[in-house]
Design a protein around this motif. Structure first.
Motif, PDB file in Angstrom:
ATOM      1  N   ASN A 215       0.801  -1.231   0.000  1.00 10.61           N
ATOM      2  CA  ASN A 215       0.000   0.000   0.000  1.00 10.61           C
ATOM      3  C   ASN A 215       0.831   1.277   0.000  1.00 10.61           C
ATOM      4  OD1 ASN A 215      -2.542   1.124  -0.204  1.00 10.61           O
ATOM      5  ND2 ASN A 215      -2.791   1.356   2.008  1.00 10.61           N
ATOM      6  N   PHE A 216       1.963   1.268  -0.731  1.00 16.65           N
ATOM      7  CA  PHE A 216       2.723   2.492  -0.929  1.00 16.65           C
ATOM      8  C   PHE A 216       2.211   3.176  -2.200  1.00 16.65           C
ATOM      9  CE2 PHE A 216       5.535   0.158   1.870  1.00 16.65           C
ATOM     10  CZ  PHE A 216       6.014   1.153   2.706  1.00 16.65           C
ATOM     11  N   PRO A 217       2.172   4.503  -2.238  1.00 26.13           N
ATOM     12  CA  PRO A 217       1.599   5.203  -3.396  1.00 26.13           C
ATOM     13  C   PRO A 217       2.380   4.986  -4.679  1.00 26.13           C
ATOM     14  CG  PRO A 217       2.626   6.749  -1.880  1.00 26.13           C
ATOM     15  CD  PRO A 217       2.565   5.438  -1.174  1.00 26.13           C
ATOM     16  N   ASN A 218       3.700   4.734  -4.565  1.00 28.50           N
ATOM     17  CA  ASN A 218       4.515   4.498  -5.748  1.00 28.50           C
ATOM     18  C   ASN A 218       5.849   3.868  -5.313  1.00 28.50           C
ATOM     19  OD1 ASN A 218       6.450   6.777  -5.148  1.00 28.50           O
ATOM     20  ND2 ASN A 218       4.576   7.983  -5.482  1.00 28.50           N
ATOM     21  N   PRO A 219       6.582   3.260  -6.251  1.00 25.12           N
ATOM     22  CA  PRO A 219       7.852   2.619  -5.889  1.00 25.12           C
ATOM     23  C   PRO A 219       8.884   3.577  -5.299  1.00 25.12           C
ATOM     24  CG  PRO A 219       7.083   1.809  -8.018  1.00 25.12           C
ATOM     25  CD  PRO A 219       6.186   2.955  -7.646  1.00 25.12           C
ATOM     26  N   ALA A 220       8.910   4.810  -5.768  1.00 22.19           N
ATOM     27  CA  ALA A 220       9.889   5.765  -5.251  1.00 22.19           C
ATOM     28  C   ALA A 220       9.667   6.033  -3.758  1.00 22.19           C
ATOM     29  CB  ALA A 220       9.822   7.075  -6.048  1.00 22.19           C
ATOM     30  N   PHE A 221       8.402   6.206  -3.378  1.00 22.35           N
ATOM     31  CA  PHE A 221       8.072   6.434  -1.970  1.00 22.35           C
ATOM     32  C   PHE A 221       8.441   5.208  -1.141  1.00 22.35           C
ATOM     33  CE2 PHE A 221       5.403   6.769   1.758  1.00 22.35           C
ATOM     34  CZ  PHE A 221       5.441   8.121   2.055  1.00 22.35           C
ATOM     35  N   PHE A 222       8.169   4.025  -1.696  1.00 25.20           N
ATOM     36  CA  PHE A 222       8.509   2.764  -1.024  1.00 25.20           C
ATOM     37  C   PHE A 222      10.018   2.657  -0.810  1.00 25.20           C
ATOM     38  CE2 PHE A 222       9.984  -1.622  -2.016  1.00 25.20           C
ATOM     39  CZ  PHE A 222       9.712  -2.193  -0.781  1.00 25.20           C
ATOM     40  N   CYS A 223      10.797   2.941  -1.838  1.00 21.24           N
ATOM     41  CA  CYS A 223      12.251   2.837  -1.721  1.00 21.24           C
ATOM     42  C   CYS A 223      12.805   3.809  -0.682  1.00 21.24           C
ATOM     43  CB  CYS A 223      12.908   3.091  -3.074  1.00 21.24           C
ATOM     44  SG  CYS A 223      12.595   1.788  -4.297  1.00 21.24           S
ATOM     45  N   LYS A 224      12.250   4.997  -0.643  1.00 23.24           N
ATOM     46  CA  LYS A 224      12.674   5.984   0.349  1.00 23.24           C
ATOM     47  C   LYS A 224      12.363   5.492   1.761  1.00 23.24           C
ATOM     48  CE  LYS A 224      12.135  10.885   1.538  1.00 23.24           C
ATOM     49  NZ  LYS A 224      11.459  12.158   1.182  1.00 23.24           N
ATOM     50  N   PHE A 225      11.169   4.919   1.944  1.00 22.55           N
ATOM     51  CA  PHE A 225      10.787   4.367   3.248  1.00 22.55           C
ATOM     52  C   PHE A 225      11.743   3.258   3.661  1.00 22.55           C
ATOM     53  CE2 PHE A 225       8.724   0.746   5.317  1.00 22.55           C
ATOM     54  CZ  PHE A 225       8.254   1.303   6.489  1.00 22.55           C
ATOM     55  N   PHE A 226      12.007   2.318   2.753  1.00 20.82           N
ATOM     56  CA  PHE A 226      12.832   1.164   3.102  1.00 20.82           C
ATOM     57  C   PHE A 226      14.261   1.587   3.440  1.00 20.82           C
ATOM     58  CE2 PHE A 226      15.343  -2.666   2.296  1.00 20.82           C
ATOM     59  CZ  PHE A 226      14.599  -3.612   2.989  1.00 20.82           C
ATOM     60  N   LYS A 227      14.796   2.550   2.696  1.00 28.78           N
ATOM     61  CA  LYS A 227      16.154   3.006   2.996  1.00 28.78           C
ATOM     62  C   LYS A 227      16.203   3.719   4.342  1.00 28.78           C
ATOM     63  CE  LYS A 227      20.249   5.027   0.949  1.00 28.78           C
ATOM     64  NZ  LYS A 227      20.859   5.601  -0.268  1.00 28.78           N
ATOM     65  N   ARG A 228      15.156   4.464   4.665  1.00 25.73           N
ATOM     66  CA  ARG A 228      15.115   5.111   5.982  1.00 25.73           C
ATOM     67  C   ARG A 228      15.097   4.080   7.102  1.00 25.73           C
ATOM     68  NH1 ARG A 228      10.839   6.239   9.251  1.00 25.73           N
ATOM     69  NH2 ARG A 228       9.290   5.954   7.591  1.00 25.73           N
ATOM     70  N   MET A 229      14.408   2.963   6.886  1.00 22.67           N
ATOM     71  CA  MET A 229      14.276   1.951   7.925  1.00 22.67           C
ATOM     72  C   MET A 229      15.500   1.041   8.041  1.00 22.67           C
ATOM     73  SD  MET A 229      11.405   2.481   9.456  1.00 22.67           S
ATOM     74  CE  MET A 229      11.294   0.951  10.399  1.00 22.67           C
ATOM     75  N   THR A 230      16.202   0.811   6.931  1.00 20.35           N
ATOM     76  CA  THR A 230      17.276  -0.194   6.937  1.00 20.35           C
ATOM     77  C   THR A 230      18.647   0.330   6.560  1.00 20.35           C
ATOM     78  OG1 THR A 230      16.955  -0.810   4.618  1.00 20.35           O
ATOM     79  CG2 THR A 230      15.579  -1.939   6.250  1.00 20.35           C
ATOM     80  N   GLY A 231      18.687   1.526   5.934  1.00 26.15           N
ATOM     81  CA  GLY A 231      19.961   2.030   5.442  1.00 26.15           C
ATOM     82  C   GLY A 231      20.328   1.477   4.079  1.00 26.15           C
ATOM     83  N   LEU A 232      19.454   0.676   3.482  1.00 25.32           N
ATOM     84  CA  LEU A 232      19.695   0.047   2.180  1.00 25.32           C
ATOM     85  C   LEU A 232      18.530   0.317   1.241  1.00 25.32           C
ATOM     86  CD1 LEU A 232      20.827  -3.496   3.371  1.00 25.32           C
ATOM     87  CD2 LEU A 232      22.332  -1.732   2.455  1.00 25.32           C
ATOM     88  N   THR A 233      18.817   0.284  -0.045  1.00 22.88           N
ATOM     89  CA  THR A 233      17.721   0.289  -1.004  1.00 22.88           C
ATOM     90  C   THR A 233      17.118  -1.115  -1.041  1.00 22.88           C
ATOM     91  OG1 THR A 233      19.067  -0.396  -2.893  1.00 22.88           O
ATOM     92  CG2 THR A 233      18.964   1.977  -2.403  1.00 22.88           C
TER      93      THR A 233
END
Length: 307
Positions: free
Chosen positions: A273-291
């Motif tokens: 339920n992310f609005p787009n892949p770019a937003f998802f990638c930004k979220f995941f990198k914030r949470m893990t430090g990785l793309t």
């Protein structure tokens, strides 16, 4: 890339039999039912460590010795000696650390046989309302479950029994577990603070809805609280904010998809339920430090002890 595997009853039996040390799990296994007493659980946990599985069948285990710390349905758990724990069908499990002397007994049963066992009325804990739980047994409760399970085991071992006898014994064991769970739930709500009850309910909701519901307003509404009050209460009880619990549950789910499926980044973003892949990638990198791609290719989470 490894796909998320199923771990069914036959595969459970195969793991015990493939260890090569001459010790076998007693063959009380079918496509629909397994009954085990003090199997070499440590060897099983060692084989499962570092992998994520879907358990197609419901499982009830009583731990008699040791402890284990798996991740169940994307949430960390700790099971200790003297506890019973339940996993609903299609639960996701990733094994973490465990004691060298871990031991126990239990059974696993398919949905088809469970329906046949309870034709008239299904025990409340098995009707789909809970995905997993654990609680401590009193010594006399442990003894009663052990006696029921021992009888069930001996009847299966004998192989000279009517199928209806086995079904009634399975039903008796599961009804007894349901009775202890229902009493535990009542006692928990009577003795624990309202804040602790809300926290427990919140964690269950997050486990169930985190993939689609990222906003704390959804959970606050389900708990009949204001978002601000709920967040303050959760931080007080757990030390973590509500949004942190939600984001960590989403991240764990995403990690499973990245490492154990062939889904594209866009598919995983949409499923969660992310609005787009770019937003998802930004979220995941914030949470893990990785793309997401770096993590998929074997990178280790830089912001968590668990990958």
């Amino acid at each position: 890339m490894k796909k998320l595997k199923q771990f069914n009853l036959r595969q459970l039996n195969d793991v015990f039999r493939s260890t090569g040390d001459g010790q076998e799990l007693d063959d009380h296994v079918s496509e629909n039912l397994i009954i085990v007493r003090n199997p070499p659980i440590k060897r099983l946990l060692s084989q499962l460590s570092g992998q994520t599985y879907v358990m197609p069948e419901m499982r009830v285990v009583v731990m008699t010795r040791g402890w284990a710390e798996p991740t169940i349905n994307l949430m960390p758990r700790r099971f200790e000696a003297g506890q019973v724990f339940f996993l609903s069908h299609n639960s996701i499990i990733e094994m973490g650390q465990y004691a060298d002397d871990v031991q126990g007994f239990g059974l696993s049963i398919s949905d088809e046989l469970l329906s046949l066992t309870f034709r008239q009325a299904m025990p409340r804990m098995f009707d789909g309302r809970v995905r997993d739980f654990s609680f401590a047994l009193a010594p006399e409760e442990m003894g009663q479950l052990e006696a029921l399970h021992s009888l069930l085991y001996r009847m299966k071992e004998n192989r000279q029994h009517a199928s209806q006898v086995m079904l009634h014994l399975v039903a008796a064991f599961l009804w007894q577990v349901d009775y202890y769970w229902s009493r535990y739930e009542d006692e928990y709500r009577a003795t624990h603070s309202r804040e602790q009850q809300i926290f427990s309910d919140f964690v269950q909701l997050v486990s169930q809805y985190a993939a689609q519901e990222h906003n704390i307003d959804f959970y606050a509404q389900r708990l009949f609280l204001s978002p601000r009050y709920m967040s303050t209460l959760l931080r007080k009880v757990s030390g973590k904010a509500a949004k942190q619990w939600i984001d960590e549950a989403i991240t764990t789910r995403v990690k499973v998809s990245l490492r154990h499926s062939d889904k594209t980044i866009a598919q995983i973003a949409a499923e969660n339920n992310f609005p787009n892949p770019a937003f998802f990638c930004k979220f995941f990198k914030r949470m893990t430090g990785l793309t997401p791609l770096d993590y998929r290719e074997g990178g280790n989470d830089k912001r968590s002890k668990k990958s």
